[in-house]
Design a protein around this motif. Sequence first.
Motif, PDB file in Angstrom:
ATOM      1  N   ALA A 298      -0.125  25.624 -24.104  1.00 43.61           N
ATOM      2  CA  ALA A 298      -1.327  25.406 -22.307  1.00 43.61           C
ATOM      3  C   ALA A 298      -2.030  24.254 -22.396  1.00 43.61           C
ATOM      4  CB  ALA A 298      -1.830  26.753 -22.567  1.00 43.61           C
ATOM      5  N   HIS A 299      -2.017  22.900 -21.607  1.00 40.89           N
ATOM      6  CA  HIS A 299      -2.720  21.816 -21.891  1.00 40.89           C
ATOM      7  C   HIS A 299      -2.594  21.639 -20.705  1.00 40.89           C
ATOM      8  CE1 HIS A 299      -2.879  17.982 -24.107  1.00 40.89           C
ATOM      9  NE2 HIS A 299      -2.931  18.967 -24.877  1.00 40.89           N
ATOM     10  N   THR A 300      -3.839  20.283 -20.416  1.00 35.02           N
ATOM     11  CA  THR A 300      -4.141  19.583 -19.154  1.00 35.02           C
ATOM     12  C   THR A 300      -3.023  18.633 -19.135  1.00 35.02           C
ATOM     13  OG1 THR A 300      -5.755  18.462 -19.134  1.00 35.02           O
ATOM     14  CG2 THR A 300      -6.475  20.816 -19.183  1.00 35.02           C
ATOM     15  N   GLY A 301      -2.871  17.853 -19.822  1.00 35.21           N
ATOM     16  CA  GLY A 301      -2.022  17.384 -19.807  1.00 35.21           C
ATOM     17  C   GLY A 301      -3.182  15.858 -20.582  1.00 35.21           C
ATOM     18  N   THR A 302      -4.518  16.115 -20.729  1.00 36.47           N
ATOM     19  CA  THR A 302      -5.408  15.587 -21.523  1.00 36.47           C
ATOM     20  C   THR A 302      -5.687  16.086 -23.242  1.00 36.47           C
ATOM     21  OG1 THR A 302      -7.051  15.957 -19.945  1.00 36.47           O
ATOM     22  CG2 THR A 302      -5.520  13.411 -19.543  1.00 36.47           C
ATOM     23  N   GLU A 303      -5.897  17.733 -22.335  1.00 32.09           N
ATOM     24  CA  GLU A 303      -6.291  19.065 -23.167  1.00 32.09           C
ATOM     25  C   GLU A 303      -6.200  19.067 -23.184  1.00 32.09           C
ATOM     26  OE1 GLU A 303     -10.515  19.036 -22.738  1.00 32.09           O
ATOM     27  OE2 GLU A 303     -10.687  18.621 -20.531  1.00 32.09           O
ATOM     28  N   ARG A 304      -6.188  20.511 -24.826  1.00 29.65           N
ATOM     29  CA  ARG A 304      -5.313  21.933 -24.527  1.00 29.65           C
ATOM     30  C   ARG A 304      -6.651  22.503 -24.058  1.00 29.65           C
ATOM     31  NH1 ARG A 304      -6.878  25.760 -30.055  1.00 29.65           N
ATOM     32  NH2 ARG A 304      -5.627  27.421 -29.427  1.00 29.65           N
ATOM     33  N   ILE A 305      -5.925  23.995 -23.171  1.00 34.47           N
ATOM     34  CA  ILE A 305      -6.903  24.516 -22.611  1.00 34.47           C
ATOM     35  C   ILE A 305      -7.552  24.941 -22.839  1.00 34.47           C
ATOM     36  CG2 ILE A 305      -6.609  26.514 -20.307  1.00 34.47           C
ATOM     37  CD1 ILE A 305      -4.352  25.073 -19.216  1.00 34.47           C
ATOM     38  N   LEU A 306      -7.760  26.153 -24.174  1.00 38.08           N
ATOM     39  CA  LEU A 306      -8.036  26.972 -24.428  1.00 38.08           C
ATOM     40  C   LEU A 306      -9.364  26.107 -25.679  1.00 38.08           C
ATOM     41  CD1 LEU A 306      -6.032  29.338 -26.421  1.00 38.08           C
ATOM     42  CD2 LEU A 306      -6.789  29.425 -24.223  1.00 38.08           C
ATOM     43  N   GLU A 307      -9.317  25.151 -25.441  1.00 42.10           N
ATOM     44  CA  GLU A 307     -10.862  24.271 -26.340  1.00 42.10           C
ATOM     45  C   GLU A 307     -11.840  23.835 -25.123  1.00 42.10           C
ATOM     46  OE1 GLU A 307      -8.158  23.310 -30.360  1.00 42.10           O
ATOM     47  OE2 GLU A 307      -8.790  21.237 -28.744  1.00 42.10           O
ATOM     48  N   ILE A 308     -11.256  23.919 -23.920  1.00 43.26           N
ATOM     49  CA  ILE A 308     -12.390  23.311 -22.935  1.00 43.26           C
ATOM     50  C   ILE A 308     -12.787  23.964 -22.755  1.00 43.26           C
ATOM     51  CG2 ILE A 308     -12.371  23.269 -20.543  1.00 43.26           C
ATOM     52  CD1 ILE A 308      -9.736  22.456 -20.392  1.00 43.26           C
ATOM     53  N   GLN A 309     -14.577  23.456 -22.673  1.00 43.97           N
ATOM     54  CA  GLN A 309     -16.100  24.431 -23.098  1.00 43.97           C
ATOM     55  C   GLN A 309     -15.952  24.357 -21.373  1.00 43.97           C
ATOM     56  OE1 GLN A 309     -17.946  26.383 -24.175  1.00 43.97           O
ATOM     57  NE2 GLN A 309     -19.206  26.575 -23.012  1.00 43.97           N
ATOM     58  N   PRO A 310     -15.934  25.572 -21.253  1.00 44.99           N
ATOM     59  CA  PRO A 310     -16.450  25.770 -19.459  1.00 44.99           C
ATOM     60  C   PRO A 310     -18.481  25.455 -19.215  1.00 44.99           C
ATOM     61  CG  PRO A 310     -15.487  27.557 -20.237  1.00 44.99           C
ATOM     62  CD  PRO A 310     -16.063  26.753 -21.898  1.00 44.99           C
ATOM     63  N   ASP A 311     -17.926  25.198 -17.948  1.00 44.08           N
ATOM     64  CA  ASP A 311     -19.165  24.349 -17.311  1.00 44.08           C
ATOM     65  C   ASP A 311     -19.499  25.306 -15.807  1.00 44.08           C
ATOM     66  OD1 ASP A 311     -18.032  21.463 -15.655  1.00 44.08           O
ATOM     67  OD2 ASP A 311     -17.835  23.592 -15.116  1.00 44.08           O
ATOM     68  N   SER A 312     -18.790  26.335 -15.587  1.00 45.11           N
ATOM     69  CA  SER A 312     -19.328  27.185 -14.310  1.00 45.11           C
ATOM     70  C   SER A 312     -18.209  28.494 -14.171  1.00 45.11           C
ATOM     71  CB  SER A 312     -18.933  26.576 -13.013  1.00 45.11           C
ATOM     72  OG  SER A 312     -17.909  25.306 -13.066  1.00 45.11           O
ATOM     73  N   LEU A 313     -18.277  29.516 -13.678  1.00 43.75           N
ATOM     74  CA  LEU A 313     -17.430  31.016 -13.138  1.00 43.75           C
ATOM     75  C   LEU A 313     -16.679  29.738 -12.568  1.00 43.75           C
ATOM     76  CD1 LEU A 313     -19.698  34.185 -11.808  1.00 43.75           C
ATOM     77  CD2 LEU A 313     -19.176  32.880 -14.477  1.00 43.75           C
ATOM     78  N   HIS A 314     -15.905  29.028 -12.126  1.00 43.53           N
ATOM     79  CA  HIS A 314     -14.712  29.214 -10.952  1.00 43.53           C
ATOM     80  C   HIS A 314     -14.166  27.140 -11.100  1.00 43.53           C
ATOM     81  CE1 HIS A 314     -16.063  33.087  -9.596  1.00 43.53           C
ATOM     82  NE2 HIS A 314     -17.268  32.758  -8.992  1.00 43.53           N
ATOM     83  N   GLN A 315     -14.974  26.915 -12.386  1.00 40.20           N
ATOM     84  CA  GLN A 315     -14.230  25.905 -12.770  1.00 40.20           C
ATOM     85  C   GLN A 315     -12.897  25.533 -12.578  1.00 40.20           C
ATOM     86  OE1 GLN A 315     -15.467  24.719 -16.625  1.00 40.20           O
ATOM     87  NE2 GLN A 315     -13.831  22.934 -16.315  1.00 40.20           N
ATOM     88  N   ARG A 316     -12.183  24.602 -12.090  1.00 43.59           N
ATOM     89  CA  ARG A 316     -10.649  24.967 -11.664  1.00 43.59           C
ATOM     90  C   ARG A 316     -10.181  23.292 -12.773  1.00 43.59           C
ATOM     91  NH1 ARG A 316      -9.485  25.556  -6.711  1.00 43.59           N
ATOM     92  NH2 ARG A 316     -10.856  26.682  -4.868  1.00 43.59           N
ATOM     93  N   VAL A 317      -8.966  23.463 -13.537  1.00 47.78           N
ATOM     94  CA  VAL A 317      -8.601  22.631 -14.100  1.00 47.78           C
ATOM     95  C   VAL A 317      -6.645  22.463 -13.590  1.00 47.78           C
ATOM     96  CG1 VAL A 317      -9.626  23.344 -16.281  1.00 47.78           C
ATOM     97  CG2 VAL A 317      -7.796  24.356 -16.006  1.00 47.78           C
ATOM     98  N   PRO A 318      -6.844  21.169 -14.646  1.00 52.50           N
ATOM     99  CA  PRO A 318      -5.083  20.696 -14.581  1.00 52.50           C
ATOM    100  C   PRO A 318      -4.463  21.402 -15.166  1.00 52.50           C
ATOM    101  CG  PRO A 318      -6.041  19.112 -14.905  1.00 52.50           C
ATOM    102  CD  PRO A 318      -7.162  19.961 -15.390  1.00 52.50           C
ATOM    103  N   VAL A 319      -2.920  22.304 -15.313  1.00 53.25           N
ATOM    104  CA  VAL A 319      -2.155  23.310 -15.842  1.00 53.25           C
ATOM    105  C   VAL A 319      -0.934  23.024 -16.050  1.00 53.25           C
ATOM    106  CG1 VAL A 319      -1.597  25.557 -15.604  1.00 53.25           C
ATOM    107  CG2 VAL A 319      -3.609  25.374 -15.491  1.00 53.25           C
ATOM    108  N   ILE A 320      -0.573  22.669 -17.129  1.00 49.02           N
ATOM    109  CA  ILE A 320       0.512  22.443 -17.843  1.00 49.02           C
ATOM    110  C   ILE A 320       1.112  23.537 -18.787  1.00 49.02           C
ATOM    111  CG2 ILE A 320       2.505  21.133 -18.994  1.00 49.02           C
ATOM    112  CD1 ILE A 320       0.814  18.237 -17.915  1.00 49.02           C
ATOM    113  N   MET A 321       2.225  24.383 -19.522  1.00 47.06           N
ATOM    114  CA  MET A 321       2.256  25.580 -19.977  1.00 47.06           C
ATOM    115  C   MET A 321       3.120  26.211 -20.061  1.00 47.06           C
ATOM    116  SD  MET A 321      -0.512  28.731 -18.844  1.00 47.06           S
ATOM    117  CE  MET A 321      -1.674  28.360 -18.921  1.00 47.06           C
ATOM    118  N   GLY A 322       3.850  26.723 -21.224  1.00 46.56           N
ATOM    119  CA  GLY A 322       5.486  27.317 -21.110  1.00 46.56           C
ATOM    120  C   GLY A 322       5.674  26.771 -22.446  1.00 46.56           C
ATOM    121  N   SER A 323       7.294  26.302 -22.264  1.00 47.11           N
ATOM    122  CA  SER A 323       7.675  25.712 -23.578  1.00 47.11           C
ATOM    123  C   SER A 323       7.411  24.942 -24.524  1.00 47.11           C
ATOM    124  CB  SER A 323       9.278  26.004 -22.987  1.00 47.11           C
ATOM    125  OG  SER A 323       9.865  26.996 -22.958  1.00 47.11           O
ATOM    126  N   ALA A 324       7.237  24.250 -25.571  1.00 53.00           N
ATOM    127  CA  ALA A 324       6.388  24.153 -26.113  1.00 53.00           C
ATOM    128  C   ALA A 324       7.165  22.131 -26.516  1.00 53.00           C
ATOM    129  CB  ALA A 324       6.166  24.017 -27.487  1.00 53.00           C
TER     130      ALA A 324
END
Length: 339
Positions: A298-324
């Motif tokens: 699960a990635h944004t294209g530039t970073e692993r999604i689960l390692e992102i430090q959120p900065d707001s409740l409704h923050q949006r991110v790019p999403v690329i996830m699934g088969s490795a």
Amino acid sequence: MSELGTTLTQYIIEQGRAQNESRGAFTALLNDVATACKRLSNLVRLGELAGVLGAAGQENVQGEDQKKLDIIANEVFIDAMQRSGLLAGIASEEMDEHYPIPNRFPRGDYLLAFDPLDGSSNIDVNGATGTIFSITRHVDSSAPGDSDFLKAGTEQVCAGYCLYSSASMLVLTTGHGVAGFTLDNSVGEFILTHPDINVPRETSEYAINASYARHWLAPEKRYIEECNAGTEGPRERNFNMRWAGSMVGDIHRILCRGGVFLYPMDAKLQAAGKQGKLRLLYEANPMGMLIEQAGGLAHTGTERILEIQPDSLHQRVPVIMGSADEVERLIRYHEEASA
Ligand code: FBP
């Protein structure tokens, strides 16, 4: 007489035993989540018969037109979860700030972030919708603020969704693999039907809203063009495309048979000053934990999604996830595009 099968409660308790963890509070918390999902499943299934279809005539914090069921789903969950005595606070896609547990109820050690009804555009056309949830710990006894919810996805202790479709299914992880439960309405129980869900590394199926193709950035444009070139192209095999119009519907399919889901950054979102379309805390993080626990990425294209430090409740991110294999290829295309 036929066996009922393993219920959600039995599964959580057995998993706790296997992990040598006492699971009392946690089991009760997940049971409350399951009860709220059962109520929602019933309302979604009744649709117009329960008068729950159509627009609510107001907008949420995201500036999106709310459907009646968005609001009802939020209320059903808040009502079920606030009295559990297990939560310190609740954050919802449909509420600007977090919802503090009223003083008349005891406060607990967990925080819930959730999307009450994902796939709003599918509600009135009887398409797949769902509830997505993410649970983290609240270590101190004080009442939480919005900032207490801003934890990286790696800190989730549980993530899941309930899919409302031809069957209602609860799919979840507590960090020890992914399991799926089908709602047996005759006994009102979620029964274990998918014990050990795994996403195959390889796939020939992608999910993206192709109507935004003119806005795609170089990595996604290259990836989709190569897939669509089929056997004559550099991938030397044909690819299929699916788009459920609900993240729950697409991710469930990918957990069942593989695939890659993309809601990437694009020129239109950039022009609107947005960081993506989908929300980090209650869409990308819980779905990212499920996909990773099932062997995908699960990635944004530039970073692993689960390692992102959120900065707001409704923050949006790019999403690329699934088969490795496919996510790794897209990460490589992002690296090459920015090189
Ligand atoms: P909500 O319905 O909770 O706002 O979620 C957003 C969502 O509906 C996702 O479930 C889905 O993947 C995506 O938006 C569909 O977007 P689009 O309408 O641009 O295809």
